[in-house]
Each structure stands twice: as C-alpha cells, then as structure tokens.
Design a protein around this motif. Structure first.
Motif, PDB file in Angstrom:
ATOM      1  N   ASP A 141      -3.171  -7.558  -8.193  1.00 17.37           N
ATOM      2  CA  ASP A 141      -4.277  -6.688  -8.593  1.00 17.37           C
ATOM      3  C   ASP A 141      -3.733  -5.263  -8.747  1.00 17.37           C
ATOM      4  O   ASP A 141      -3.099  -4.741  -7.815  1.00 17.37           O
ATOM      5  N   PRO A 142      -3.955  -4.608  -9.895  1.00 14.92           N
ATOM      6  CA  PRO A 142      -3.435  -3.248 -10.084  1.00 14.92           C
ATOM      7  C   PRO A 142      -3.884  -2.271  -9.001  1.00 14.92           C
ATOM      8  O   PRO A 142      -3.142  -1.360  -8.645  1.00 14.92           O
ATOM      9  N   LYS A 143      -5.088  -2.478  -8.471  1.00 11.58           N
ATOM     10  CA  LYS A 143      -5.580  -1.571  -7.430  1.00 11.58           C
ATOM     11  C   LYS A 143      -4.726  -1.682  -6.170  1.00 11.58           C
ATOM     12  O   LYS A 143      -4.361  -0.678  -5.568  1.00 11.58           O
ATOM     13  N   LEU A 144      -4.406  -2.914  -5.767  1.00  5.24           N
ATOM     14  CA  LEU A 144      -3.571  -3.100  -4.578  1.00  5.24           C
ATOM     15  C   LEU A 144      -2.162  -2.579  -4.832  1.00  5.24           C
ATOM     16  O   LEU A 144      -1.582  -1.888  -3.983  1.00  5.24           O
ATOM     17  N   ALA A 145      -1.602  -2.905  -5.986  1.00 11.44           N
ATOM     18  CA  ALA A 145      -0.224  -2.511  -6.298  1.00 11.44           C
ATOM     19  C   ALA A 145      -0.077  -0.989  -6.299  1.00 11.44           C
ATOM     20  O   ALA A 145       0.845  -0.442  -5.668  1.00 11.44           O
ATOM     21  N   THR A 146      -0.973  -0.299  -6.988  1.00 12.77           N
ATOM     22  CA  THR A 146      -0.866   1.161  -7.066  1.00 12.77           C
ATOM     23  C   THR A 146      -1.192   1.823  -5.727  1.00 12.77           C
ATOM     24  O   THR A 146      -0.574   2.822  -5.358  1.00 12.77           O
ATOM     25  N   GLY A 147      -2.144   1.267  -5.000  1.00 12.34           N
ATOM     26  CA  GLY A 147      -2.493   1.828  -3.694  1.00 12.34           C
ATOM     27  C   GLY A 147      -1.332   1.758  -2.720  1.00 12.34           C
ATOM     28  O   GLY A 147      -1.044   2.731  -2.002  1.00 12.34           O
ATOM     29  N   VAL A 148      -0.647   0.613  -2.690  1.00  8.71           N
ATOM     30  CA  VAL A 148       0.505   0.438  -1.794  1.00  8.71           C
ATOM     31  C   VAL A 148       1.608   1.426  -2.152  1.00  8.71           C
ATOM     32  O   VAL A 148       2.211   2.061  -1.272  1.00  8.71           O
ATOM     33  N   ILE A 149       1.891   1.574  -3.437  1.00  6.73           N
ATOM     34  CA  ILE A 149       2.983   2.457  -3.860  1.00  6.73           C
ATOM     35  C   ILE A 149       2.672   3.916  -3.521  1.00  6.73           C
ATOM     36  O   ILE A 149       3.528   4.641  -2.988  1.00  6.73           O
ATOM     37  N   CYS A 150       1.455   4.362  -3.823  1.00  5.66           N
ATOM     38  CA  CYS A 150       1.081   5.742  -3.504  1.00  5.66           C
ATOM     39  C   CYS A 150       1.139   6.003  -1.998  1.00  5.66           C
ATOM     40  O   CYS A 150       1.664   7.031  -1.549  1.00  5.66           O
ATOM     41  N   ALA A 151       0.597   5.068  -1.214  1.00  2.21           N
ATOM     42  CA  ALA A 151       0.541   5.264   0.238  1.00  2.21           C
ATOM     43  C   ALA A 151       1.932   5.290   0.857  1.00  2.21           C
ATOM     44  O   ALA A 151       2.243   6.164   1.675  1.00  2.21           O
ATOM     45  N   THR A 152       2.783   4.338   0.467  1.00  2.00           N
ATOM     46  CA  THR A 152       4.131   4.315   1.047  1.00  2.00           C
ATOM     47  C   THR A 152       4.961   5.496   0.564  1.00  2.00           C
ATOM     48  O   THR A 152       5.842   5.972   1.281  1.00  2.00           O
ATOM     49  N   GLY A 153       4.658   5.981  -0.646  1.00  2.00           N
ATOM     50  CA  GLY A 153       5.381   7.149  -1.144  1.00  2.00           C
ATOM     51  C   GLY A 153       5.145   8.391  -0.316  1.00  2.00           C
ATOM     52  O   GLY A 153       6.019   9.261  -0.226  1.00  2.00           O
ATOM     53  N   THR A 154       3.973   8.496   0.299  1.00  2.00           N
ATOM     54  CA  THR A 154       3.665   9.677   1.114  1.00  2.00           C
ATOM     55  C   THR A 154       4.200   9.576   2.538  1.00  2.00           C
ATOM     56  O   THR A 154       4.061  10.525   3.316  1.00  2.00           O
ATOM     57  N   LEU A 155       4.808   8.447   2.892  1.00  2.00           N
ATOM     58  CA  LEU A 155       5.362   8.308   4.242  1.00  2.00           C
ATOM     59  C   LEU A 155       6.466   9.323   4.513  1.00  2.00           C
ATOM     60  O   LEU A 155       6.802   9.580   5.669  1.00  2.00           O
TER      61      LEU A 155
END
Length: 454
Positions: A141-155
């Motif tokens: 799902d694009p929502k899950l894929a983009t959400g995971v990438i954005c969130a982990t990017g801010t770690l």
C-alpha cells in the motif's frame, strides 16, 4: 513598544525565511538592520556587537563542533559507496518472507543509516530512491510504504551519533554551565554531548521498536497492504559480509563514546576513517567517489557553520535589545510555572519545525529558551531529548513536514501527495506518545546517563 523589538525581530526573520532567502544571511541581515536602526534611534548600545569577533572565533575553534564534518563524511561515504543499498538487500532477504517484512527491513536499515548519516533529508531521499520502487512493485500500500520511509528517515534526529544531538549538546552544555554559574556554583558539573547520546539511546530504541510493532500489526490486520515476498534461502555468509562491517563500525563509534574512551569528535574521526576503509574494501573508493564525498561533506559543513555565524549575530542583537530578559519575565510570570513554560517552548519549537530546519532552531531558538528553562530546574539531558523528538515529530506532520517534501521530490508520480500525508499519521501518533511518555517519565532519558556516571 521598545520592549517588543526582540519579538518583532523573530517575526521578521520567520517571514524572510518563508520568502526563500538563505537562512544564514537572513539571520545576520535582519539582526544588523535592527541593530543599525536601534543605534540611530538610540535604543541599542553598539558596544554589544564588540562580543561578536570573539564569539565567531570561539565557534570556529570549538572542538565539539569539529565532529559535524566528520560524521557527515562518514554518512556520505556509506551512502555513496552503496553500502547502504547492500544493507537493504540483505535485510530484505532476511525479513522478506514475513508479512510486512520489507517494511521492517526499511525500519532497520533506516535506523542504521540514522546512526551513520544523522541527516533527515539524506536518509529520506536515500531510502525513497532505494526502497520505495521495490515496495510498490511488491504490492505494498503506498500509504504504508511512504509512511515507513518518512518516519525512519527522521530517526537521524534521535538515534546517536546524530548531528542534531551534537549541535544540541554543545549549546545545552554552554547553557547549563551558565545556569549553574548564575546560581553561584562556580565549579559546575558539565553536561556533554556524550551524555546526550547516552540519554537518547533508550528513547531511540523504544521508537524503533514501536515502528516495527506497528508495521507488524498492520501487516497482520491488512495482509494485502503488506504482502510477504516469496520465501528464499538466506545466504548467511553474504548476509554477514554485508551487515557486519557497517554495524561493527557504528558500534565502535558509539561504543567508544559511551565507554568514555573517545570524545564525540575523536569517535567521529574513527567513523569517517572506518567508512572510507569499508568503501575501499568493497572496491568503491575511486578518485571520483572520493571527490563526490568531499563535495557533499563540504556543502553540508559550510551550511551548518554559516548558519551558526548568522545565528551568533542574531542572538547578540536579540540580547542587546533585552530579548532574553523579556522571555525570562514572560516565563516567570506565566501561570503553571516550569511545566507551563516547558509546554509553551515545545509548542513553539514544534510549529517552527514546519518552516525552519533543525539547525536553525538549534542555533536560534534553543540558546534563547534553554538557559531560562535550565534556571527553572529543568534537566538538560531530558530537555535535549524532548527537543530532538519534538523536532522529529514536526518534520513528519502534514502539511508542512520537511520529510514529506523530501520524499515527494523522489517519489514516482503514481504516489499521490495524499498517500504520503495519510501514511505518516500513525507514525506521528507514535512519536506524540513517546513525547508524552518522556514528559511523564523523564527517567527514560535520564536513567542511563546517571548509571553511566556512577
């Protein structure tokens, strides 16, 4: 009316930045214009500017800030030498057969990149280019894929060794000593960048586990949104060769700081050298590659130090107009005491995170509010971790979060902006819960540093 000049300075700087002018010159230019007008109007003492040369010279000779270019070089070298890409491939082979396994791989690799790069934009763009096409191709799902990438990017804001923590630690250390001296303690106990690294470990690990837990539960509830990849035999030899060297490098860098063997600057030098040796061992250290790494490192370093110089000019003029006394008066007379003052600061920093990068906020806002909060008895390590997590949350929050813009810039046209916004909402909620937990249980950030000092 004169006492509101510092507030007007702050508003003008935000407006100038929103018009797209360079941050460093916006800060210094606005401050000098106000100072000039104040001198002409007789409301600003030009002697206040005499401290500027010593301030800038002291910044350029700050040993702690020397860690910034070294950590940047470490992260850029790991990115340019395709070590990060190999990490993602190996993690995908390890977790891919699970539902949501590819997303879990992204979280783990994002955590490792955060520990090496420490720059939100670089991590989001790198993960977006490497993993987003693969996840979409696998039916995610694009929502899950983009959400995971954005969130982990801010770690990169909270996982040490982080550039954000290096900058925050340096400023909070100075503010802490000033607050101690103002209380008559002439031999203050120092608070170092290493203490902030140690304090960030528990919240950082908790955040990663919450991300993984959310992805796993989501994949079980909606298996069609996070399908498992075809099961394949895992080549543990290849996995070890791709995973162990960068992980070992990160452990050595962070471990040397935590053990007290090396300062953050010395550990950063080890990290930069280690990343270069890893690239050479993989045959990725060509003259062109080294030039690309040097170019990327110099650009980021120059940006950081130019902003720091602009912020130094701004803070001197701000204090010259009595800005620090004005804010101290507001906080002292505010109903609710230290809790209300801390809440106001956190809300302001969160909102500023929509329009300013963490570097600007660290250099402009934190030096103004931190001494006041520390004088009110706030723990410096807890305050630093709260600010880091707060900024991380604002970078994710629609519609102005920086991480969303970074990913939008590299995402294919088939991914709608609404998908990115909807995808990050659960991760924003997770981070708000972590902020609430830190507020209710400061020991999450202060317990480990206290143990390490015993």
């Amino acid at each position: 009316m004169i006492e509101l000049i510092p507030l007007l300075m702050f508003v003008v700087v935000c407006l100038v930045l929103m018009l797209g002018y360079p941050v460093a010159f916006s800060l210094a230019g606005t401050a000098l214009i106000f100072a000039g007008a104040g001198i002409i109007g007789g409301v600003f003492d030009p002697a206040a500017l005499s401290a500027l040369p010593n301030r800038l010279f002291g910044t350029m000779n700050n040993i702690t800030l020397m860690a910034v270019p070294l950590f940047v070089m470490m992260g850029v070298m790991l990115e340019k030498s395709r070590i990060a890409e190999e990490l993602l491939d190996n993690m995908a082979s390890l977790f891919g057969s699970l539902r949501g396994g590819l997303s879990i791989s992204v979280v783990v690799v994002g955590m490792l990149l955060a520990a090496s790069t420490g720059i939100v934009g670089a991590t989001v763009v790198t993960m977006g280019l490497m993993s987003l096409p693969t996840m979409l191709k696998r039916g995610y799902d694009p929502k899950l894929a983009t959400g995971v990438i954005c969130a982990t990017g801010t770690l990169g804001q909270i996982i040490p060794p982080s550039i954000a923590l290096v900058l925050l630690g340096d400023i909070l250390s100075s503010a802490y000593q000033r607050s101690q001296l103002s209380r008559g303690v002439f031999a203050p106990e120092t608070m170092s960048v290493g203490d902030l690294f140690i304090g960030a470990l528990v919240p950082g690990v908790v955040l990663v586990l919450l991300y993984v837990g959310y992805v796993f539960i989501y994949a079980q509830l909606k298996p069609q949104a996070a399908p498992a990849m075809a099961k394949q035999a895992v080549d543990f030899t290849k996995l070890g060769k791709g995973l162990l060297p960068p992980v070992l490098l990160i452990v050595v860098v962070l471990g040397s700081i935590l053990a007290g063997v090396a300062t953050p600057t010395e550990a950063a030098a080890i990290g930069a050298l280690g990343a270069t040796l890893l690239a050479a061992a993989k045959g990725q250290l060509s003259r062109q590659r080294l030039a690309e790494v040097a170019d990327g490192t110099v650009k980021v370093t120059c940006m950081v130090f130019m902003i720091l110089m602009g912020a130094a000019v701004f803070s001197i003029v701000f204090r010259g107009f009595g800005g620090e006394e004005l804010i101290h008066h507001w906080f002292a007379t505010m109903p609710g005491g230290v809790m209300a003052a801390t809440l106001v600061v956190m809300v302001v920093i969160f909102l500023l995170g929509f329009i300013l990068d963490f570097i600007e906020i660290t250099f402009v806002v934190v030096p103004i509010v931190a001494p006041i909060l520390l004088n009110m008895g706030v723990d410096p390590i807890w305050l630093g971790i709260m600010i880091a997590v707060n900024l991380q949350t604002s970078f994710l929050t629609p519609p102005f979060g920086f991480a969303l813009f970074y990913l939008r810039g590299v995402a294919p046209e088939s991914v709608h902006t609404a998908d990115i916004y909807k995808g990050v909402i659960p991760f924003v909620v997770i981070q708000l819960l972590l902020l609430l937990a830190l507020a209710c249980y400061p020991e999450l950030a202060t317990w480990l540093p206290a143990i390490m000092k015993q």
